[in-house]
Design an enzyme around this catalytic site. Structure first.
Site, PDB file in Angstrom:
ATOM      1  N   THR A  69       0.815  -1.225   0.000  1.00 29.43           N
ATOM      2  CA  THR A  69       0.000   0.000   0.000  1.00 29.43           C
ATOM      3  C   THR A  69       0.842   1.265   0.000  1.00 29.43           C
ATOM      4  OG1 THR A  69      -1.839  -1.048   1.127  1.00 29.43           O
ATOM      5  CG2 THR A  69      -1.608   1.305   1.479  1.00 29.43           C
ATOM      6  N   SER A 128       0.993  -7.413  -1.471  1.00 31.83           N
ATOM      7  CA  SER A 128       1.649  -8.547  -0.809  1.00 31.83           C
ATOM      8  C   SER A 128       0.779  -9.803  -0.802  1.00 31.83           C
ATOM      9  CB  SER A 128       2.114  -8.191   0.596  1.00 31.83           C
ATOM     10  OG  SER A 128       1.046  -8.156   1.489  1.00 31.83           O
ATOM     11  N   THR A 174       1.402  -4.976   3.983  1.00 30.08           N
ATOM     12  CA  THR A 174       1.197  -5.472   5.344  1.00 30.08           C
ATOM     13  C   THR A 174       0.493  -6.839   5.385  1.00 30.08           C
ATOM     14  OG1 THR A 174      -0.927  -4.312   5.541  1.00 30.08           O
ATOM     15  CG2 THR A 174       1.042  -3.148   6.316  1.00 30.08           C
ATOM     16  N   ASP A 175      -0.268  -7.150   4.313  1.00 27.62           N
ATOM     17  CA  ASP A 175      -1.105  -8.357   4.386  1.00 27.62           C
ATOM     18  C   ASP A 175      -0.307  -9.634   4.672  1.00 27.62           C
ATOM     19  OD1 ASP A 175      -3.292  -6.799   3.943  1.00 27.62           O
ATOM     20  OD2 ASP A 175      -3.569  -7.359   1.846  1.00 27.62           O
TER      21      ASP A 175
HETATM   22  N1  ASP Z   1      -2.994  -5.180   0.268  1.00 26.70           N
HETATM   23  C1  ASP Z   1      -1.873  -4.416   0.750  1.00 26.70           C
HETATM   24  C2  ASP Z   1      -0.634  -5.300   0.676  1.00 26.70           C
HETATM   25  O1  ASP Z   1      -0.491  -6.148   1.496  1.00 26.70           O
HETATM   26  C3  ASP Z   1      -2.118  -3.940   2.129  1.00 26.70           C
HETATM   27  C4  ASP Z   1      -1.014  -3.117   2.744  1.00 26.70           C
HETATM   28  O2  ASP Z   1       0.094  -3.018   2.276  1.00 26.70           O
HETATM   29  O3  ASP Z   1      -1.296  -2.523   3.822  1.00 26.70           O
HETATM   30  O4  ASP Z   1       0.156  -5.150  -0.215  1.00 26.70           O
END
Ligand code: ASP
Length: 365
Positions: free
Chosen positions: A15, A81, A112-113
């Site tokens: 993100t 991710s 973060t995922d």
């Molecule tokens: N969908 C995003 C990822 O994991 C969420 C994030 O980065 O917070 O790439």
């Protein structure tokens, strides 16, 4: 003259560097470096000009006689991710191995995922790590207002350049956790990660509190070892009350070689259903390795209940207070490292990278 500390920032996606296209967030290629360059907390343009830094190399402002100079290596295909896979872990570890002697620390910018899975896997894939590898990202993109990415990124680069932490860490919301102790706990809060069974290695407030006493003690080996062979026939099975024999049986079928059994409480499983136990035993006889880990977000295992002992009796290994993410990574790593059953079992019980506490809860004695 400032002490120059070089850090390599490997940017794989997330993100933090996304923009909205057709109403959904997708990673934006070739944008991060220019965006960071505009932020004076993260980049000292006059120093960059004076020292003719190349276009992907930026510099934090000098502090306490230290100048952190960091180079951003952006992946050709930035990823959400959710799309990260074993090959991506291998690529990240390869980047670190290739440039291991050229930098004093490494930062990985990641979504973060699946950040906790990547942090866990890298902690097992890399052996004899003497330098920090810090994974970070954000909940709000840098391109938007109120992004938490700025402080996460600054903190991660600052830590990698200032502290000799021989660990794969995850830095988020001012806390550096041991990577293989974390889980993503919130899809909304800036405080997105927990390390339920192990305190932060470092906390940033007005002072930086560094817990050197918690750092993982490396063995004698000095040589950086990269274990690229992660067994992919491993999975997580979360036990639930309405489970059927068929479900469990199908899940454990070949080519499955290792399963993290996420059980209730301190590691409990129905002991009034011998048919389920038999399925586990038959899988075990076929060579499937079973590792027990709790469904509870916090705490570890013991075999103090009959419903837990039934699993140890069936040869299921106690995973102690390991997170599901670390349990899966550990299984993949151990099964990739050796095909000898005894060695596999022994390694799974060992504390390989600080991923478990090795303490038994026995509340009835
Ligand atoms: N969908 C995003 C990822 O994991 C969420 C994030 O980065 O917070 O790439």
């Amino acid at each position: 003259m400032a002490d120059i500390r070089r850090v390599l920032v490997i940017y794989v996606g997330g993100t933090i560097g996304m923009k909205k296209k057709n109403g959904v967030y997708v990673p934006e290629q070739n944008y991060m470096v220019a965006e960071i360059r505009r932020n004076p907390t993260l980049h000292d343009e006059s120093y960059a000009k004076k020292t003719s830094l190349d276009k992907n190399t930026l510099a934090l402002p000098e502090s306490n006689g230290i100048r952190v100079v960091y180079t951003i290596k952006e992946d050709k295909e930035l990823k959400d991710s959710s799309n990260v896979n074993v090959q991506d872990w291998i690529d990240m570890a390869t980047d670190i191995k290739t440039d291991y002697d050229n930098y004093i620390g490494f930062v990985i910018i990641h979504g973060t995922d699946t950040m906790a899975y990547t942090a866990s896997s890298l902690s097992f894939m890399i052996e004899n790590l003497h330098k920090p590898v810090i994974i970070t990202g954000s909940q709000i993109p840098l391109a938007e207002q109120r992004s938490d990415g700025w402080s996460n990124l600054h903190g991660a680069i600052y830590i990698a350049g200032h502290y000799k932490i021989p660990e794969v860490g995850l830095f988020f919301n001012n806390k550096l956790f041991r990577g293989n102790r974390c889980s993503k706990k919130s899809s909304e809060s800036f405080d997105a990660f927990i390390s339920p069974n192990f305190p932060p290695l470092l906390t940033m407030a007005v002072e930086v509190d560094v817990r050197t006493d918690l750092f993982w003690e490396m063995g004698d080996g000095n040589e950086f070892i990269f274990n690229s062979h992660m067994n992919r026939n491993v999975a997580i099975f979360r036990v639930f009350p309405s489970i059927t024999e068929k479900t469990l049986q199908s899940f454990l079928q070949a080519p499955m070689e290792g399963v993290v059994l996420q059980t209730y409480g301190v590691g409990n499983f129905p002991d009034n259903r011998p048919e389920l136990r038999e399925i586990l035993q038959r899988a075990r006889q076929r060579g499937v390795i079973l590792l027990n880990c709790t469904q509870c977000p916090e705490g570890g295992l013991s075999d103090s209940y009959a419903t837990g002992k039934v699993l140890t009796d069936a040869g299921v290994i106690l995973g102690d207070d390991i997170t599901p993410e670390a349990a899966l990574s550990k299984l993949g790593y151990v099964l990739g490292k050796t095909s000898n059953r005894e060695e596999r079992l022994q390694k799974l019980e060992e504390n390989l990278r600080g991923e478990i506490t090795q303490r038994r809860i026995d509340r009835h004695d």
